[in-house]
Design a protein around this motif. Structure first.
Motif, PDB file in Angstrom:
ATOM      1  N   PRO A   1      82.543  58.537   0.187  1.00  0.00           N
ATOM      2  CA  PRO A   1      82.179  57.156  -0.975  1.00  0.00           C
ATOM      3  C   PRO A   1      82.526  57.321  -2.120  1.00  0.00           C
ATOM      4  CG  PRO A   1      80.238  58.065  -0.081  1.00  0.00           C
ATOM      5  CD  PRO A   1      81.310  58.966   0.465  1.00  0.00           C
ATOM      6  N   SER A   2      83.192  56.316  -2.692  1.00  0.00           N
ATOM      7  CA  SER A   2      83.497  56.336  -4.302  1.00  0.00           C
ATOM      8  C   SER A   2      82.827  55.022  -4.822  1.00  0.00           C
ATOM      9  CB  SER A   2      84.928  55.969  -4.289  1.00  0.00           C
ATOM     10  OG  SER A   2      85.459  55.895  -5.462  1.00  0.00           O
ATOM     11  N   TRP A   3      82.608  55.171  -5.987  1.00  0.00           N
ATOM     12  CA  TRP A   3      82.033  54.470  -6.864  1.00  0.00           C
ATOM     13  C   TRP A   3      82.780  53.500  -7.770  1.00  0.00           C
ATOM     14  CZ3 TRP A   3      77.276  53.207  -5.069  1.00  0.00           C
ATOM     15  CH2 TRP A   3      76.631  54.526  -4.593  1.00  0.00           C
ATOM     16  N   LYS A   4      84.142  53.873  -7.685  1.00  0.00           N
ATOM     17  CA  LYS A   4      85.056  53.267  -8.591  1.00  0.00           C
ATOM     18  C   LYS A   4      85.651  52.415  -7.740  1.00  0.00           C
ATOM     19  CE  LYS A   4      85.748  57.170 -11.443  1.00  0.00           C
ATOM     20  NZ  LYS A   4      85.704  56.871 -13.005  1.00  0.00           N
ATOM     21  N   TRP A   5      85.687  51.094  -8.215  1.00  0.00           N
ATOM     22  CA  TRP A   5      86.180  49.986  -7.452  1.00  0.00           C
ATOM     23  C   TRP A   5      87.143  49.094  -8.131  1.00  0.00           C
ATOM     24  CZ3 TRP A   5      84.575  49.555  -2.254  1.00  0.00           C
ATOM     25  CH2 TRP A   5      83.443  50.046  -1.875  1.00  0.00           C
ATOM     26  N   GLY A   6      88.348  49.130  -7.440  1.00  0.00           N
ATOM     27  CA  GLY A   6      89.208  48.020  -8.076  1.00  0.00           C
ATOM     28  C   GLY A   6      90.183  48.805  -9.136  1.00  0.00           C
ATOM     29  N   PRO A   7      91.134  48.077  -9.595  1.00  0.00           N
ATOM     30  CA  PRO A   7      92.017  48.608 -10.753  1.00  0.00           C
ATOM     31  C   PRO A   7      91.410  48.726 -11.916  1.00  0.00           C
ATOM     32  CG  PRO A   7      92.581  46.331 -10.289  1.00  0.00           C
ATOM     33  CD  PRO A   7      91.636  46.657  -9.281  1.00  0.00           C
ATOM     34  N   ARG A   8      90.323  47.929 -12.438  1.00  0.00           N
ATOM     35  CA  ARG A   8      89.474  47.893 -13.544  1.00  0.00           C
ATOM     36  C   ARG A   8      88.610  48.918 -13.842  1.00  0.00           C
ATOM     37  NH1 ARG A   8      90.734  41.746 -13.519  1.00  0.00           N
ATOM     38  NH2 ARG A   8      92.850  41.903 -14.474  1.00  0.00           N
ATOM     39  N   ALA A   9      88.338  49.857 -12.989  1.00  0.00           N
ATOM     40  CA  ALA A   9      87.211  50.761 -13.154  1.00  0.00           C
ATOM     41  C   ALA A   9      87.319  51.472 -14.378  1.00  0.00           C
ATOM     42  CB  ALA A   9      87.293  51.751 -11.731  1.00  0.00           C
ATOM     43  N   ILE A  10      86.340  52.045 -14.669  1.00  0.00           N
ATOM     44  CA  ILE A  10      86.302  52.721 -16.200  1.00  0.00           C
ATOM     45  C   ILE A  10      85.616  53.939 -15.836  1.00  0.00           C
ATOM     46  CG2 ILE A  10      86.192  50.547 -17.637  1.00  0.00           C
ATOM     47  CD1 ILE A  10      83.148  51.218 -17.974  1.00  0.00           C
ATOM     48  N   PRO A  11      85.845  55.022 -16.669  1.00  0.00           N
ATOM     49  CA  PRO A  11      85.482  56.284 -16.443  1.00  0.00           C
ATOM     50  C   PRO A  11      84.062  56.415 -16.715  1.00  0.00           C
ATOM     51  CG  PRO A  11      87.202  56.288 -18.412  1.00  0.00           C
ATOM     52  CD  PRO A  11      87.023  54.931 -17.734  1.00  0.00           C
ATOM     53  N   GLY A  12      83.332  57.086 -16.131  1.00  0.00           N
ATOM     54  CA  GLY A  12      81.947  57.337 -16.600  1.00  0.00           C
ATOM     55  C   GLY A  12      81.312  58.073 -15.302  1.00  0.00           C
TER      56      GLY A  12
END
Length: 163
Positions: free
Chosen positions: A144-155
């Motif tokens: 599972p990844s919490w980064k969704w889509g092309p505009r995900a920001i690091p954090g």
């Protein structure tokens, strides 16, 4: 206006007159059918029945289905292509623009297959040249990844909202 020849049909004479050609030069020739050239005669060349496999092969080739069927055969016979042990831990998941994506059970299997990439790719090209596979990408298991889509920001992800 010259009178058309009597043995030229009226439609042909009209066409030739409108094109400005001489109808008398374009008379119909009678074609005699010879028994030797008749394809409807029994026991002549080309009249033998074809096997079902030959008929389906020519149908798929004429319809342009060979690449799609080769891709389906590659996925269906992955065990034969990759080997029995490897196929238990991997599966092809996508084939897009010549790039075959294979998902492995673990990152260790993915890394091992990256080292064997040339051998697997040559086996695929040898068995299924119509599939259009040009390169292979091996990926690890889906996590599972919490980064969704092309505009995900690091954090830190959702953990930064807990307390």
């Amino acid at each position: 206006m010259p009178e058309p020849a009597p043995d030229v049909p009226e439609t042909l004479a009209t066409y030739l007159r409108l094109r400005g050609l001489e109808p008398s030069r374009y008379r119909r020739r009678r074609v005699r059918s010879t028994a030797a050239s008749d394809e409807n005669q029994p026991f002549t060349a080309g009249r033998d029945p074809h096997g079902l496999g030959d008929v389906l092969d020519s149908l798929t080739r004429d319809a342009g289905w060979a690449p799609q069927l080769a891709r389906a055969d590659l996925a269906r016979t992955w065990e034969v292509v990759a080997g029995e042990e490897t196929a238990r831990h991997t599966r092809p998941v996508a084939l897009d623009n010549g790039l075959l994506t294979v998902q492995a059970d673990s990152t260790a299997w993915a890394k091992q297959l990256q080292l064997m990439r040339a051998h697997v790719l040559s086996e695929i090209i040898r068995r299924f040249p119509e599939a259009g596979v040009e390169s292979i990408r091996f990926i690890g298991p889906d996590v599972p990844s919490w980064k969704w889509g092309p505009r995900a920001i690091p954090g830190r992800g959702p953990r930064d909202t807990y307390g």
